[in-house]
Design an enzyme around this catalytic site. Structure first.
Site, PDB file in Angstrom:
ATOM      1  N   TYR A   1      -3.535  12.232   0.662  1.00  0.00           N
ATOM      2  CA  TYR A   1      -2.835  11.318  -0.267  1.00  0.00           C
ATOM      3  C   TYR A   1      -1.694  12.076  -0.961  1.00  0.00           C
ATOM      4  CZ  TYR A   1      -2.425   7.869  -4.103  1.00  0.00           C
ATOM      5  OH  TYR A   1      -1.968   6.936  -5.009  1.00  0.00           O
TER       6      TYR A   1
ATOM      7  N   LEU B   1     -12.744   0.553  -3.509  1.00  0.00           N
ATOM      8  CA  LEU B   1     -12.575  -0.692  -4.276  1.00  0.00           C
ATOM      9  C   LEU B   1     -12.341  -0.405  -5.765  1.00  0.00           C
ATOM     10  CD1 LEU B   1     -15.352  -2.810  -2.517  1.00  0.00           C
ATOM     11  CD2 LEU B   1     -12.887  -2.918  -2.134  1.00  0.00           C
ATOM     12  N   SER B   2     -11.986   0.840  -6.055  1.00  0.00           N
ATOM     13  CA  SER B   2     -11.562   1.249  -7.407  1.00  0.00           C
ATOM     14  C   SER B   2     -12.637   1.171  -8.473  1.00  0.00           C
ATOM     15  CB  SER B   2     -10.358   0.422  -7.862  1.00  0.00           C
ATOM     16  OG  SER B   2      -9.246   0.866  -7.210  1.00  0.00           O
ATOM     17  N   SER B   3     -13.823   1.620  -8.141  1.00  0.00           N
ATOM     18  CA  SER B   3     -14.856   1.692  -9.179  1.00  0.00           C
ATOM     19  C   SER B   3     -14.449   2.708 -10.246  1.00  0.00           C
ATOM     20  CB  SER B   3     -16.213   2.060  -8.575  1.00  0.00           C
ATOM     21  OG  SER B   3     -16.104   3.256  -7.846  1.00  0.00           O
TER      22      SER B   3
ATOM     23  N   GLU C   1       0.835  -1.206   0.000  1.00  0.00           N
ATOM     24  CA  GLU C   1       0.000   0.000   0.000  1.00  0.00           C
ATOM     25  C   GLU C   1       0.867   1.251   0.000  1.00  0.00           C
ATOM     26  OE1 GLU C   1      -3.063  -0.057  -1.166  1.00  0.00           O
ATOM     27  OE2 GLU C   1      -3.667  -1.376   0.475  1.00  0.00           O
ATOM     28  N   HIS C   2       0.476   2.201  -0.830  1.00  0.00           N
ATOM     29  CA  HIS C   2       1.212   3.459  -1.009  1.00  0.00           C
ATOM     30  C   HIS C   2       2.641   3.194  -1.505  1.00  0.00           C
ATOM     31  CE1 HIS C   2      -1.863   6.231   0.469  1.00  0.00           C
ATOM     32  NE2 HIS C   2      -2.220   5.222   1.232  1.00  0.00           N
ATOM     33  N   THR C   3       2.791   2.116  -2.206  1.00  0.00           N
ATOM     34  CA  THR C   3       4.085   1.798  -2.813  1.00  0.00           C
ATOM     35  C   THR C   3       4.055   2.035  -4.320  1.00  0.00           C
ATOM     36  OG1 THR C   3       3.322  -0.476  -2.741  1.00  0.00           O
ATOM     37  CG2 THR C   3       4.997   0.148  -1.128  1.00  0.00           C
ATOM     38  N   ASP C   4       2.853   2.094  -4.913  1.00  0.00           N
ATOM     39  CA  ASP C   4       2.821   2.182  -6.398  1.00  0.00           C
ATOM     40  C   ASP C   4       3.419   3.490  -6.912  1.00  0.00           C
ATOM     41  OD1 ASP C   4       0.541   3.696  -5.696  1.00  0.00           O
ATOM     42  OD2 ASP C   4      -0.756   2.786  -7.235  1.00  0.00           O
TER      43      ASP C   4
ATOM     44  N   ASP D   1      -4.339   0.458  -9.580  1.00  0.00           N
ATOM     45  CA  ASP D   1      -5.742   0.082  -9.762  1.00  0.00           C
ATOM     46  C   ASP D   1      -6.067  -0.193 -11.225  1.00  0.00           C
ATOM     47  OD1 ASP D   1      -5.692   0.748  -7.106  1.00  0.00           O
ATOM     48  OD2 ASP D   1      -6.750   2.650  -7.359  1.00  0.00           O
TER      49      ASP D   1
HETATM   50  C1  GLA Z   1      -5.354   4.452  -4.183  1.00  0.00           C
HETATM   51  C2  GLA Z   1      -4.629   4.791  -5.478  1.00  0.00           C
HETATM   52  C3  GLA Z   1      -3.581   3.733  -5.821  1.00  0.00           C
HETATM   53  C4  GLA Z   1      -2.665   3.456  -4.622  1.00  0.00           C
HETATM   54  C5  GLA Z   1      -3.472   3.238  -3.353  1.00  0.00           C
HETATM   55  C6  GLA Z   1      -2.604   3.131  -2.129  1.00  0.00           C
HETATM   56  O1  GLA Z   1      -6.106   3.296  -4.348  1.00  0.00           O
HETATM   57  O2  GLA Z   1      -5.553   4.906  -6.528  1.00  0.00           O
HETATM   58  O3  GLA Z   1      -2.862   4.129  -6.947  1.00  0.00           O
HETATM   59  O4  GLA Z   1      -1.745   4.482  -4.463  1.00  0.00           O
HETATM   60  O5  GLA Z   1      -4.413   4.271  -3.139  1.00  0.00           O
HETATM   61  O6  GLA Z   1      -1.804   1.997  -2.196  1.00  0.00           O
END
Ligand code: GLA
Length: 386
Positions: free
Chosen positions: A225, A126-128, A35-38, A173
């Site tokens: 963020y 959940l990335s909708s 998490e928060h590594t991308d 995502d």
């Molecule tokens: C959100 C962002 C992702 C990622 C996460 C944290 O989902 O859209 O790109 O940075 O937060 O891991």
């Protein structure tokens, strides 16, 4: 899939009185770990869920795009050559953003009659939004013969979100929505974009992934963020003086050597990113050995690091961790996605799932938290178009 293509197809037919030319579907995701590594060009291990957004469309002869969003029971229209951010209907910006990014890349597009339908919980982390971007882009790729590669589809979807919608997300995502596979997690190096599918066979190990949607408003998430992204960037600048190019190359000794130069906040941000990268590598290793207990421990550790070092948790998500840690049938639990509200995941023995959910419901009530929502998700297929 609840909203199967045949249902979506019939809804389009009823609505427009003609058949769609393209049916495109893209899933939401959970992030197992990383998490928060991308955006720090590190490692992630997300997986698609069996919830999707479908985008159906038929070309028009002019440059008008008409879209109906079933979830909001709202329609909107715009013109391909006049793309402005909408303040009222946020959902339409994800569609416009894809047109905008393609126009900027020099592709020539036309108008559409389109329909959006899906079953990914909205505003739950959940990335909708990534799923909508990817499903729109896959549809346009097919309708206008753009021949975009899968990698380009993921990258351009992210670009639409960064530069048109104005959310500074990383690539995770969109990438997993495009490249994910059923019953597989996706191990991705966000620096090189080299990836590997790793089997995530929960069912045959008697396990479930429970999504705990805290229903906490994610108002703060965008500004906080961006702040985390700047802080980790500043921490990396200091580490770079010692010769590393990125966080992946930094180890705990190097971090400790630079502790005084960084100060407390940057030190903790860097410690999260460095240890989280290590946890992803370890998670992939134990997953290959089918050691779900070890995987669970890594999830708990990740949560603590996100809570204490990266400071992106909230009391509701911390409750998932504390309840999970004490509950016999829960192997691991952590927040998933950006944090500051949104969802968490727990790896739970199937037979214990109801008891776990009930325990969390009771505890949330005792704490007077907003009533959480639970989803039992399966690891689903990546995006497809027909
Ligand atoms: C959100 C962002 C992702 C990622 C996460 C944290 O989902 O859209 O790109 O940075 O937060 O891991």
């Amino acid at each position: 899939m609840k909203n199967s293509f045949s249902h979506a197809h019939n809804r389009f037919l009823d609505f427009y009185n003609k058949k769609p030319e393209v049916l495109s579907s893209a899933p939401g995701r959970i992030n197992i770990i990383g998490e928060h590594t991308d955006y720090n060009l590190g490692f992630v291990l997300p997986a698609c869920i069996d919830r999707n957004i479908q985008f159906l469309a038929k070309r028009r002869t002019d440059d008008r795009v008409s879209v109906w969003a079933e979830h909001f029971k709202e329609s909107e229209h715009f013109f391909v050559h006049d793309l402005r951010v909408s303040k009222e209907k946020k959902w339409v910006n994800y569609v416009k953003g894809i047109f905008w990014v393609l126009e900027r890349e020099g592709y020539s597009l036309g108008g559409l009659d389109a329909f959006i339908i899906g079953d990914i919980p909205i505003e739950s982390g959940l990335s909708s939004s990534a799923a909508l971007e990817v499903s729109v882009l896959n549809a346009l790729n097919k309708l206008f013969y753009l021949s975009l590669s899968k990698e380009k589809i993921a990258r351009l979807s992210r670009k639409a979100e960064n530069d048109f919608v104005g959310v500074n997300c990383g690539l995770m995502d969109q990438f997993v929505s495009v490249f994910g596979k059923k019953n597989m997690a996706l191990f991705l190096d966000c620096g090189t974009l080299i990836y590997e599918h790793v089997p995530l066979l929960l069912e045959e190990h008697g396990l479930n992934i429970v999504v705990y949607d805290s229903r906490v408003s994610r108002e703060l998430s965008a500004s906080e963020y961006n702040k985390r992204s700047l802080e980790s960037g500043d921490a990396l600048k200091i580490l770079k003086i010692s010769g590393v190019k990125n966080f992946k190359e930094a180890d705990n000794d190097l971090l400790e050597d630079n502790r005084d130069k960084m100060g407390d906040i940057l030190y903790r941000r860097a410690r999260h990113v460095i240890t989280e990268n290590q946890r992803v590598i370890e998670a992939v290793r134990v997953l290959k050995e089918r050691d779900f207990h070890k995987l669970g421990e890594l999830l708990f550790e990740s949560h603590l690091s996100l809570r204490d070092d990266y400071e992106v948790s909230c009391p509701e998500l911390d409750l998932l961790y504390t309840v999970g840690k004490k509950f016999g049938g829960c192997l691991g639990a952590r927040l998933t996605g950006a944090g500051f509200g949104g969802s968490g995941i727990a790896l739970v023995e199937k037979a214990q799932t109801d008891a776990f959910i009930n325990k969390l419901k009771r505890e949330s009530k005792n704490h007077k938290f907003t009533v959480p929502v639970f989803h039992e998700v399966k690891i689903g297929e990546g995006a497809y178009v027909q």
